[in-house]
Design a protein around this motif. Structure first.
Motif, mmCIF file in Angstrom:
data_model
loop_
_atom_site.group_PDB
_atom_site.id
_atom_site.type_symbol
_atom_site.label_atom_id
_atom_site.label_comp_id
_atom_site.label_asym_id
_atom_site.label_seq_id
_atom_site.Cartn_x
_atom_site.Cartn_y
_atom_site.Cartn_z
ATOM 1 N N TYR A 138 0.832 -1.199 0.000
ATOM 2 C CA TYR A 138 0.000 0.000 0.000
ATOM 3 C C TYR A 138 0.872 1.257 0.000
ATOM 4 O O TYR A 138 1.880 1.298 0.711
ATOM 5 C CB TYR A 138 -0.916 0.006 1.241
ATOM 6 C CG TYR A 138 -1.904 1.149 1.217
ATOM 7 C CD1 TYR A 138 -3.125 1.010 0.581
ATOM 8 C CD2 TYR A 138 -1.583 2.383 1.792
ATOM 9 C CE1 TYR A 138 -4.016 2.077 0.523
ATOM 10 C CE2 TYR A 138 -2.468 3.443 1.735
ATOM 11 C CZ TYR A 138 -3.681 3.280 1.101
ATOM 12 O OH TYR A 138 -4.557 4.328 1.026
ATOM 13 N N PRO A 139 0.575 2.293 -0.785
ATOM 14 C CA PRO A 139 -0.606 2.461 -1.643
ATOM 15 C C PRO A 139 -0.448 1.918 -3.054
ATOM 16 O O PRO A 139 -1.217 2.260 -3.923
ATOM 17 C CB PRO A 139 -0.775 3.981 -1.651
ATOM 18 C CG PRO A 139 0.613 4.506 -1.570
ATOM 19 C CD PRO A 139 1.349 3.552 -0.678
ATOM 20 N N PHE A 140 0.569 1.087 -3.271
ATOM 21 C CA PHE A 140 0.803 0.384 -4.530
ATOM 22 C C PHE A 140 1.271 1.330 -5.633
ATOM 23 O O PHE A 140 0.664 2.370 -5.872
ATOM 24 C CB PHE A 140 -0.427 -0.395 -4.988
ATOM 25 C CG PHE A 140 -0.995 -1.295 -3.917
ATOM 26 C CD1 PHE A 140 -0.351 -2.453 -3.540
ATOM 27 C CD2 PHE A 140 -2.168 -0.948 -3.252
ATOM 28 C CE1 PHE A 140 -0.862 -3.269 -2.536
ATOM 29 C CE2 PHE A 140 -2.684 -1.743 -2.248
ATOM 30 C CZ PHE A 140 -2.033 -2.912 -1.886
ATOM 31 N N GLY A 141 2.345 0.942 -6.297
ATOM 32 C CA GLY A 141 2.901 1.791 -7.332
ATOM 33 C C GLY A 141 3.655 2.973 -6.724
ATOM 34 O O GLY A 141 4.063 2.947 -5.558
ATOM 35 N N SER A 265 1.093 -2.431 9.687
ATOM 36 C CA SER A 265 1.168 -3.863 9.965
ATOM 37 C C SER A 265 1.074 -4.632 8.658
ATOM 38 O O SER A 265 0.748 -4.066 7.609
ATOM 39 C CB SER A 265 0.018 -4.273 10.891
ATOM 40 O OG SER A 265 -1.230 -4.075 10.226
ATOM 41 N N ASP A 266 1.335 -5.933 8.700
ATOM 42 C CA ASP A 266 1.272 -6.743 7.479
ATOM 43 C C ASP A 266 -0.105 -6.669 6.827
ATOM 44 O O ASP A 266 -0.222 -6.609 5.600
ATOM 45 C CB ASP A 266 1.622 -8.204 7.787
ATOM 46 C CG ASP A 266 3.103 -8.395 8.068
ATOM 47 O OD1 ASP A 266 3.884 -7.464 7.764
ATOM 48 O OD2 ASP A 266 3.482 -9.461 8.582
ATOM 49 N N TYR A 270 -0.795 -4.949 2.916
ATOM 50 C CA TYR A 270 -1.471 -5.634 1.806
ATOM 51 C C TYR A 270 -2.961 -5.755 2.120
ATOM 52 O O TYR A 270 -3.483 -6.844 2.349
ATOM 53 C CB TYR A 270 -0.854 -7.024 1.581
ATOM 54 C CG TYR A 270 0.654 -6.982 1.472
ATOM 55 C CD1 TYR A 270 1.278 -6.545 0.305
ATOM 56 C CD2 TYR A 270 1.456 -7.375 2.551
ATOM 57 C CE1 TYR A 270 2.656 -6.505 0.207
ATOM 58 C CE2 TYR A 270 2.835 -7.334 2.458
ATOM 59 C CZ TYR A 270 3.431 -6.898 1.288
ATOM 60 O OH TYR A 270 4.807 -6.841 1.196
ATOM 61 N N PRO A 271 -3.676 -4.625 2.185
ATOM 62 C CA PRO A 271 -5.086 -4.627 2.604
ATOM 63 C C PRO A 271 -5.974 -5.410 1.645
ATOM 64 O O PRO A 271 -5.820 -5.318 0.422
ATOM 65 C CB PRO A 271 -5.441 -3.136 2.604
ATOM 66 C CG PRO A 271 -4.481 -2.506 1.659
ATOM 67 C CD PRO A 271 -3.207 -3.278 1.812
ATOM 68 N N GLN A 278 -8.987 1.721 4.290
ATOM 69 C CA GLN A 278 -9.234 2.993 4.957
ATOM 70 C C GLN A 278 -8.258 3.218 6.091
ATOM 71 O O GLN A 278 -7.736 4.330 6.276
ATOM 72 C CB GLN A 278 -10.676 3.041 5.482
ATOM 73 C CG GLN A 278 -11.071 4.393 6.072
ATOM 74 C CD GLN A 278 -10.973 5.513 5.048
ATOM 75 O OE1 GLN A 278 -11.467 5.420 3.937
ATOM 76 N NE2 GLN A 278 -10.305 6.605 5.430
ATOM 77 N N ARG A 279 -7.971 2.171 6.862
ATOM 78 C CA ARG A 279 -7.025 2.286 7.960
ATOM 79 C C ARG A 279 -5.623 2.572 7.459
ATOM 80 O O ARG A 279 -4.892 3.384 8.040
ATOM 81 C CB ARG A 279 -7.044 1.018 8.811
ATOM 82 C CG ARG A 279 -8.333 0.854 9.633
ATOM 83 C CD ARG A 279 -8.437 -0.543 10.199
ATOM 84 N NE ARG A 279 -7.276 -0.878 11.026
ATOM 85 C CZ ARG A 279 -6.919 -2.127 11.362
ATOM 86 N NH1 ARG A 279 -7.645 -3.147 10.908
ATOM 87 N NH2 ARG A 279 -5.870 -2.329 12.114
#
Length: 282
Positions: A138-141, A265-266, A270-271, A278-279
């Protein structure tokens, strides 16, 4: 979303590639035909005669296609779906003829995508080692600012300037965007990377980085050199379409890179759920 631009100090602006085969006996668009507008109502991919004729015309008449050829030899397919910014950065750096601060790991004057990562990018852009790649978390890219910083990690500060420009309709008109990008394409030592929302163009995917290779006055369209070559070939997109696709907002929020990953956290790196997203965002 917006565009990154790179140039020597006298200017300010930085942006697939397919081989152009010139068939000797093939007729170019005639001078009479070249005065007629070509309508690009949807992405026009470089798999049609008209698309190639537009490139030939803007090369010979408008002087706005030089970047296509400068970028071509150094532009490779992005390694995965998250490396569009990395592939774009490598292509731009490879296309520049001026001084730069780094070469590849093999000491040749050509960067592969893995060569884009160095001590500078690890400290200032994104953390990456054998077990973790922040681009996949996250937030990827990468964000626009990360992409800008990644370019700066490879270019001599005394010779190159890298700027980002937000396409905010309340601040930047479509005419101003067109003018700025055309000026960058005409300048020998400038390149342009654009960040746009694919869905606004009717394409599959979301936010995406790729370089611009040319502008056609005949069609009032820019040629996007898509680094996701496994998905789309280079394509012409009209100025209004591109403006709309760039004038979109990224909902990942302000990102503290690269230290931000250390606070997650892990499950938030990778939500998988809306709540986790959102967290991580907060």
């Amino acid at each position: 979303l917006n565009h990154v631009t790179i140039s020597i100090p006298k200017l300010i602006l930085v942006s697939l590639v397919i081989s152009v085969v010139v068939v000797v006996h093939k007729k170019l668009i005639s001078s009479a035909e070249s005065s007629q507008r070509v309508k690009v109502s949807a992405p026009m991919y470089m798999n049609s005669t008209t698309a190639y004729e537009l490139l030939e015309t803007c090369l010979h008449r408008d002087n706005t296609a030089n970047d296509f050829f400068l970028l071509e030899n150094g532009l490779d397919t992005q390694y995965n779906q998250d490396y569009c910014a990395v592939a774009s950065v490598a292509a731009v750096i490879n296309s520049l003829q001026g001084p730069r601060s780094t070469a590849s790991k093999d000491n040749i004057n050509f960067l592969m995508q893995e060569d884009v990562f160095n001590d500078c990018t690890l400290k200032t852009v994104v953390y990456r080692d054998d077990s973790f790649d922040g681009i996949f978390a996250y937030p990827f890219g990468l964000t626009m600012e990360q992409t800008k910083t990644m370019l700066q990690c490879h270019l001599s500060d005394s010779h190159w300037t890298v700027n980002t420009h937000q396409v905010d309709p309340s601040q930047l008109s479509i005419d101003s965007m067109r003018r700025d990008l055309i000026n960058a394409l005409k300048a020998k030592d400038s390149r342009v990377i654009v960040n746009f929302e694919r869905s606004e163009l009717g394409q599959l995917g979301e936010g995406h980085f790729s370089p611009i290779g040319a502008y056609s006055a005949l069609a009032d369209a820019f040629l996007i050199l898509d680094v996701a070559k496994y998905k789309y070939p280079p394509f012409w997109v009209s100025v209004p379409q591109l403006y709309k696709a760039m004038a979109t907002a990224d909902d990942c929020g302000l990102w503290n890179f690269p230290a931000g990953h250390e606070t997650l956290s892990d499950s938030l790196l990778y939500p998988q759920t809306k709540n986790q997203h959102q967290r991580a965002h907060d």
